[in-house]
Write an enzyme that holds these catalytic residues in place. Structure first.
Site, PDB file in Angstrom:
ATOM      1  N   ASN A   1      23.497  48.081  54.558  1.00  0.00           N
ATOM      2  CA  ASN A   1      23.031  49.056  55.542  1.00  0.00           C
ATOM      3  C   ASN A   1      22.048  48.355  56.469  1.00  0.00           C
ATOM      4  OD1 ASN A   1      22.087  51.211  56.977  1.00  0.00           O
ATOM      5  ND2 ASN A   1      21.034  52.209  55.272  1.00  0.00           N
TER       6      ASN A   1
ATOM      7  N   LYS B   1      20.816  49.388  59.161  1.00  0.00           N
ATOM      8  CA  LYS B   1      19.911  50.319  59.859  1.00  0.00           C
ATOM      9  C   LYS B   1      19.868  49.932  61.350  1.00  0.00           C
ATOM     10  CE  LYS B   1      17.596  51.140  55.526  1.00  0.00           C
ATOM     11  NZ  LYS B   1      16.371  51.488  54.798  1.00  0.00           N
TER      12      LYS B   1
ATOM     13  N   HIS C   1      21.129  60.020  54.254  1.00  0.00           N
ATOM     14  CA  HIS C   1      20.117  58.987  53.985  1.00  0.00           C
ATOM     15  C   HIS C   1      18.724  59.608  54.154  1.00  0.00           C
ATOM     16  CE1 HIS C   1      17.682  55.393  54.283  1.00  0.00           C
ATOM     17  NE2 HIS C   1      18.676  54.741  53.710  1.00  0.00           N
TER      18      HIS C   1
ATOM     19  N   GLU D   1      16.120  58.563  55.447  1.00  0.00           N
ATOM     20  CA  GLU D   1      15.534  58.406  56.783  1.00  0.00           C
ATOM     21  C   GLU D   1      16.069  59.478  57.730  1.00  0.00           C
ATOM     22  OE1 GLU D   1      16.463  54.252  57.291  1.00  0.00           O
ATOM     23  OE2 GLU D   1      15.045  53.791  55.680  1.00  0.00           O
TER      24      GLU D   1
ATOM     25  N   GLU E   1      19.040  56.886  45.766  1.00  0.00           N
ATOM     26  CA  GLU E   1      18.033  56.089  46.464  1.00  0.00           C
ATOM     27  C   GLU E   1      16.683  56.789  46.376  1.00  0.00           C
ATOM     28  OE1 GLU E   1      19.856  53.223  49.467  1.00  0.00           O
ATOM     29  OE2 GLU E   1      19.445  55.070  50.539  1.00  0.00           O
TER      30      GLU E   1
ATOM     31  N   GLY F   1      12.608  50.211  50.919  1.00  0.00           N
ATOM     32  CA  GLY F   1      11.823  49.358  51.807  1.00  0.00           C
ATOM     33  C   GLY F   1      10.422  49.051  51.303  1.00  0.00           C
TER      34      GLY F   1
ATOM     35  N   SER G   1      15.155  48.693  47.676  1.00  0.00           N
ATOM     36  CA  SER G   1      14.549  47.388  47.394  1.00  0.00           C
ATOM     37  C   SER G   1      15.384  46.504  46.470  1.00  0.00           C
ATOM     38  CB  SER G   1      13.126  47.545  46.829  1.00  0.00           C
ATOM     39  OG  SER G   1      12.286  48.145  47.795  1.00  0.00           O
TER      40      SER G   1
HETATM   41  P1  PGA Z   1      16.107  48.799  51.210  1.00  0.00           P
HETATM   42  O1  PGA Z   1      16.881  50.061  51.845  1.00  0.00           O
HETATM   43  O2  PGA Z   1      17.121  47.991  50.452  1.00  0.00           O
HETATM   44  O3  PGA Z   1      15.519  48.094  52.378  1.00  0.00           O
HETATM   45  O4  PGA Z   1      15.058  49.376  50.286  1.00  0.00           O
HETATM   46  C1  PGA Z   1      17.899  50.709  51.134  1.00  0.00           C
HETATM   47  C2  PGA Z   1      18.450  51.844  51.969  1.00  0.00           C
HETATM   48  O5  PGA Z   1      17.663  52.518  52.652  1.00  0.00           O
HETATM   49  O6  PGA Z   1      19.661  52.097  51.974  1.00  0.00           O
END
Ligand code: PGA
Length: 240
Positions: free
Chosen positions: A7, A9, A92, A94, A161, A167, A201
């Site tokens: 992903n 982003k 997601h 976000e 998640e 993150g 992460s």
């Molecule tokens: P990350 O994000 O691996 O940077 O923690 C995962 C995600 O949001 O899908």
């Protein structure tokens, strides 16, 4: 088959995507990898991120909840299907948190994806506050409700998640991921063709233990997936 989704982003321009693809391609080599790989680039980089040899598929990071019409800035499921996407990320954290996507909207997005044969990667997970309050199981049960109308015979990917792990550099432990997986299997027990991914992460260092001890069917990877070497290492494909 295990599934690893990169992903990106809101990262990587078309030019950067083309460099990434060159690097990943040479790492993997010409044969189909042993795991299923997919890349979720920004819409503008679909063409640059596509693999003509089909060693990985394309995932859309988002989809409109409507079919077509006056929805400035939205991209429809039909457009994504025509662009060659196999998966689409729905829900997601976000999108839920920063763009106010509500459960009803997510159910509509899932329906649009299904109409076009796209496989949803439906994301869910508790916040730090919910976890501290012992509400992880209740949160997952609530978030699964958006799948109520989703046809249970079609392939589905669910990504656990935890918001506190995204993150932050603090991935869930394999035990926590395993517990969430068991809970999701109970909630989605009737589904055929279900794969459950972990996200938050994931890095080359923690991926092997997470995969082995959580029982997960793969990962949804954000930050680490921006590096093709790290993505390939996490997925266990290609040369180091
Ligand atoms: P990350 O994000 O691996 O940077 O923690 C995962 C995600 O949001 O899908």
């Amino acid at each position: 088959m295990l599934l690893f989704v990169a992903n990106w982003k809101m990262n990587l321009t078309r030019r950067e995507a083309a460099e990434y693809v060159r690097d990943l391609s040479s790492r993997i080599g010409p044969a189909r990898p042993a795991a299923e790989l997919s890349i979720a680039p920004p819409f503008t980089a679909f063409d640059a991120a596509r693999d003509p040899s089909e060693r990985w598929s394309l995932t859309a990071q988002n989809v409109a909840s409507e079919h077509s019409g006056p929805f400035t800035g939205e991209v429809s499921a039909r457009m994504l299907a025509e662009a060659g996407c196999r998966f689409v990320i729905v829900g997601h954290s976000e999108r839920r948190r920063l763009f106010g996507e509500r459960p009803e909207t997510l159910a509509r997005k899932l329906a649009r994806a299904r109409e076009e044969g796209l496989i949803p990667i439906y994301c869910l997970g508790e916040t730090a506050e919910e976890r501290a309050a012992g509400e992880t199981a209740a949160t997952l049960a609530r978030q699964v409700e958006s799948l109520r109308q989703d046809p249970s015979s079609t392939p589905l990917v669910v990504a656990y998640e935890p918001v506190w792990a995204i993150g932050t550099g603090h991935a869930a432990t394999p035990e926590d991921a395993a517990a969430a997986r068991q809970h999701l299997l109970r909630l989605l027990g009737g589904r055929q063709n279900l794969r459950i991914l972990y996200g938050g992460s994931v890095a080359p260092e923690n991926a092997p233990a997470l995969l082995e001890f959580s029982g997960m069917d793969g990962f949804l990877i954000g930050g680490a997936s921006l590096n093709p070497a790290a993505f390939a290492a996490i997925a266990g494909v290609g040369r180091p």
